[in-house]
Design a protein around this motif. Sequence first.
Motif, PDB file in Angstrom:
ATOM      1  N   ARG A  15       0.863  -1.178   0.000  1.00 52.17           N
ATOM      2  CA  ARG A  15       0.000   0.000   0.000  1.00 52.17           C
ATOM      3  C   ARG A  15       0.895   1.222   0.000  1.00 52.17           C
ATOM      4  NH1 ARG A  15      -2.662   0.926   5.936  1.00 52.17           N
ATOM      5  NH2 ARG A  15      -0.725   1.041   7.085  1.00 52.17           N
ATOM      6  N   ARG A  16       0.361   2.336  -0.500  1.00 58.17           N
ATOM      7  CA  ARG A  16       1.137   3.563  -0.562  1.00 58.17           C
ATOM      8  C   ARG A  16       0.302   4.724  -0.054  1.00 58.17           C
ATOM      9  NH1 ARG A  16       0.113   6.245  -5.910  1.00 58.17           N
ATOM     10  NH2 ARG A  16      -1.438   4.904  -6.857  1.00 58.17           N
ATOM     11  N   VAL A  17       0.977   5.699   0.436  1.00 54.62           N
ATOM     12  CA  VAL A  17       0.314   6.901   0.933  1.00 54.62           C
ATOM     13  C   VAL A  17       0.042   7.799  -0.263  1.00 54.62           C
ATOM     14  CG1 VAL A  17       0.554   8.935   2.402  1.00 54.62           C
ATOM     15  CG2 VAL A  17       1.488   6.732   3.155  1.00 54.62           C
ATOM     16  N   LYS A  20       0.081  12.737   2.156  1.00 52.21           N
ATOM     17  CA  LYS A  20       0.647  12.796   3.497  1.00 52.21           C
ATOM     18  C   LYS A  20      -0.160  13.753   4.361  1.00 52.21           C
ATOM     19  CE  LYS A  20       5.283  11.513   2.267  1.00 52.21           C
ATOM     20  NZ  LYS A  20       6.699  11.748   2.469  1.00 52.21           N
ATOM     21  N   ALA A  21      -0.141  13.500   5.661  1.00 52.89           N
ATOM     22  CA  ALA A  21      -0.860  14.350   6.602  1.00 52.89           C
ATOM     23  C   ALA A  21      -0.281  15.765   6.567  1.00 52.89           C
ATOM     24  CB  ALA A  21      -0.748  13.772   8.003  1.00 52.89           C
ATOM     25  N   LYS A  26      -3.516  13.459  11.122  1.00 54.23           N
ATOM     26  CA  LYS A  26      -2.734  12.353  11.678  1.00 54.23           C
ATOM     27  C   LYS A  26      -1.997  11.638  10.549  1.00 54.23           C
ATOM     28  CE  LYS A  26      -4.520   9.863  14.928  1.00 54.23           C
ATOM     29  NZ  LYS A  26      -5.399   8.925  15.658  1.00 54.23           N
ATOM     30  N   PRO A  27      -0.744  11.279  10.773  1.00 56.16           N
ATOM     31  CA  PRO A  27      -0.013  10.546   9.748  1.00 56.16           C
ATOM     32  C   PRO A  27      -0.533   9.106   9.627  1.00 56.16           C
ATOM     33  CG  PRO A  27       1.293  10.717  11.742  1.00 56.16           C
ATOM     34  CD  PRO A  27       0.058  11.546  11.959  1.00 56.16           C
ATOM     35  N   CYS A  28      -0.291   8.490   8.494  1.00 56.23           N
ATOM     36  CA  CYS A  28      -0.671   7.092   8.294  1.00 56.23           C
ATOM     37  C   CYS A  28       0.110   6.211   9.250  1.00 56.23           C
ATOM     38  CB  CYS A  28      -0.390   6.660   6.863  1.00 56.23           C
ATOM     39  SG  CYS A  28      -1.376   7.539   5.658  1.00 56.23           S
ATOM     40  N   GLU A  29      -0.523   5.157   9.702  1.00 56.06           N
ATOM     41  CA  GLU A  29       0.110   4.224  10.616  1.00 56.06           C
ATOM     42  C   GLU A  29       0.160   2.849   9.981  1.00 56.06           C
ATOM     43  OE1 GLU A  29      -2.036   4.282  14.277  1.00 56.06           O
ATOM     44  OE2 GLU A  29      -1.626   6.387  14.665  1.00 56.06           O
ATOM     45  N   SER A  32       3.777  -0.550   5.247  1.00 55.89           N
ATOM     46  CA  SER A  32       3.400  -0.287   3.862  1.00 55.89           C
ATOM     47  C   SER A  32       3.402  -1.565   3.035  1.00 55.89           C
ATOM     48  CB  SER A  32       4.351   0.729   3.234  1.00 55.89           C
ATOM     49  OG  SER A  32       5.670   0.212   3.221  1.00 55.89           O
TER      50      SER A  32
END
Length: 83
Positions: A15-17, A20-21, A26-29, A32
């Motif tokens: 998976r990819r972001v 970005k936050a 909130k950043p992705c947790e 990946s």
Amino acid sequence: DSCSGSGTATALRLRRVEMKASQDGKPCEGDSQMARPCNATGSVDCIFSDWDAWQTCTASCGGGVQSQVRDIKQSGTNGGMPC
């Protein structure tokens, strides 16, 4: 996820972001990517019953419908083939 080969083959999920936050977001947790042996899922494929006999036609002449049915004996689960 995809799986290629057999025996010791590995399934890989990526998976990819996409965004970005920013600001107070909130950043992705989490990871990946994930990998697992192909035979580790415990997946179960869908199983159908045999076809029943043909049902009586809905009309004796001019455009009736005749059908057959079969039941789902077991639904596909854990990544197995769906019905």
